[in-house]
Scaffold this motif. Structure first.
Motif, mmCIF file in Angstrom:
data_model
loop_
_atom_site.group_PDB
_atom_site.id
_atom_site.type_symbol
_atom_site.label_atom_id
_atom_site.label_comp_id
_atom_site.label_asym_id
_atom_site.label_seq_id
_atom_site.Cartn_x
_atom_site.Cartn_y
_atom_site.Cartn_z
ATOM 1 N N MET A 124 0.833 -1.178 0.000
ATOM 2 C CA MET A 124 0.000 0.000 0.000
ATOM 3 C C MET A 124 0.879 1.243 0.000
ATOM 4 N N ALA A 125 0.324 2.305 -0.492
ATOM 5 C CA ALA A 125 1.032 3.574 -0.514
ATOM 6 C C ALA A 125 0.032 4.704 -0.326
ATOM 7 N N VAL A 126 0.535 5.808 0.190
ATOM 8 C CA VAL A 126 -0.277 7.001 0.330
ATOM 9 C C VAL A 126 0.323 8.076 -0.561
ATOM 10 N N LYS A 127 -0.506 9.006 -0.982
ATOM 11 C CA LYS A 127 -0.025 10.095 -1.822
ATOM 12 C C LYS A 127 0.026 11.363 -0.976
ATOM 13 N N ILE A 128 1.172 12.003 -1.010
ATOM 14 C CA ILE A 128 1.414 13.198 -0.213
ATOM 15 C C ILE A 128 1.466 14.411 -1.135
ATOM 16 N N ASN A 129 0.678 15.425 -0.819
ATOM 17 C CA ASN A 129 0.679 16.672 -1.563
ATOM 18 C C ASN A 129 1.862 17.505 -1.058
ATOM 19 N N ALA A 130 2.844 17.741 -1.920
ATOM 20 C CA ALA A 130 4.045 18.485 -1.537
ATOM 21 C C ALA A 130 4.194 19.759 -2.361
ATOM 22 N N LYS A 131 3.077 20.360 -2.745
ATOM 23 C CA LYS A 131 3.124 21.584 -3.551
ATOM 24 C C LYS A 131 3.869 22.698 -2.835
ATOM 25 N N ILE A 132 3.813 22.703 -1.519
ATOM 26 C CA ILE A 132 4.509 23.723 -0.738
ATOM 27 C C ILE A 132 6.019 23.681 -0.983
ATOM 28 N N LEU A 133 6.509 22.542 -1.431
ATOM 29 C CA LEU A 133 7.932 22.376 -1.745
ATOM 30 C C LEU A 133 8.216 22.600 -3.217
ATOM 31 N N GLY A 134 7.189 22.988 -3.976
ATOM 32 C CA GLY A 134 7.354 23.210 -5.407
ATOM 33 C C GLY A 134 7.239 21.941 -6.228
ATOM 34 N N ILE A 135 6.719 20.872 -5.602
ATOM 35 C CA ILE A 135 6.541 19.598 -6.298
ATOM 36 C C ILE A 135 5.070 19.502 -6.686
ATOM 37 N N ASN A 136 4.794 19.543 -7.972
ATOM 38 C CA ASN A 136 3.408 19.618 -8.439
ATOM 39 C C ASN A 136 2.639 18.304 -8.340
ATOM 40 N N LYS A 137 3.299 17.201 -8.595
ATOM 41 C CA LYS A 137 2.621 15.901 -8.539
ATOM 42 C C LYS A 137 2.703 15.348 -7.115
ATOM 43 N N PRO A 138 1.649 14.667 -6.661
ATOM 44 C CA PRO A 138 1.708 14.032 -5.341
ATOM 45 C C PRO A 138 2.836 12.994 -5.295
ATOM 46 N N ILE A 139 3.473 12.912 -4.148
ATOM 47 C CA ILE A 139 4.553 11.946 -3.946
ATOM 48 C C ILE A 139 3.953 10.693 -3.323
ATOM 49 N N GLU A 140 4.247 9.543 -3.918
ATOM 50 C CA GLU A 140 3.751 8.272 -3.400
ATOM 51 C C GLU A 140 4.730 7.759 -2.344
ATOM 52 N N VAL A 141 4.215 7.519 -1.137
ATOM 53 C CA VAL A 141 5.030 7.028 -0.029
ATOM 54 C C VAL A 141 4.486 5.674 0.403
ATOM 55 N N LYS A 142 5.352 4.653 0.396
ATOM 56 C CA LYS A 142 4.935 3.313 0.793
ATOM 57 C C LYS A 142 4.689 3.256 2.294
ATOM 58 N N GLU A 143 3.679 2.501 2.681
ATOM 59 C CA GLU A 143 3.404 2.259 4.094
ATOM 60 C C GLU A 143 4.249 1.065 4.540
ATOM 61 N N SER A 144 5.549 1.233 4.421
ATOM 62 C CA SER A 144 6.487 0.143 4.689
ATOM 63 C C SER A 144 6.854 0.089 6.171
ATOM 64 N N ASN A 145 7.451 -1.017 6.579
ATOM 65 C CA ASN A 145 7.939 -1.153 7.950
ATOM 66 C C ASN A 145 8.897 -0.013 8.264
ATOM 67 N N ARG A 146 9.797 0.280 7.347
ATOM 68 C CA ARG A 146 10.793 1.332 7.533
ATOM 69 C C ARG A 146 10.103 2.673 7.804
ATOM 70 N N ASN A 147 9.132 3.029 6.976
ATOM 71 C CA ASN A 147 8.470 4.319 7.120
ATOM 72 C C ASN A 147 7.598 4.374 8.374
#
Length: 114
Positions: free
Chosen positions: A1-24
């Protein structure tokens, strides 16, 4: 599974996909513990709860890694699994190692069908 993070505040227009991994998840829990430790509010219960969850996550991945004798690359792959995948793997290891399938069958009096 992954979640999408809105990072427009950082100048990144597309949502960043972040895995719901053990590490994270572990990183998130460690950060929450730091917040709880430095909070002005009495947060002993919250910190104990988060610490307990982190200990379970670490114990689970350490157990799987040790029992399956994973090499470094495989340990990295384990860290990148999500909780459901990790839980499924843990369940398989525990049920086979402890012969839980056989114990359930003895209760039912029926052979295991796989």
């Amino acid at each position: 599974m992954a979640v999408k993070i809105n990072a427009k505040i950082l100048g990144i227009n597309k949502p960043i996909e972040v895995k719901e991994s053990n590490r994270n998840l572990k990183l998130a829990m460690k950060l929450q513990i730091k917040f709880a430790q430095n909070s002005e509010i009495d947060s002993d219960d919250a910190m104990e709860s988060i610490t307990g969850l982190l200990e379970i996550e670490e114990a689970t991945t350490e157990f799987i890694s040790t029992v399956l004798r994973l090499n470094e690359k495989q340990q990295e792959q384990l860290e990148d699994l999500d909780q459901e995948e990790t839980g499924d793997l843990l369940q398989e290891v525990l049920s086979k190692l402890l012969h839980l399938d056989e114990a359930e069958d003895e209760d039912n009096g029926e052979p295991v069908k796989k």
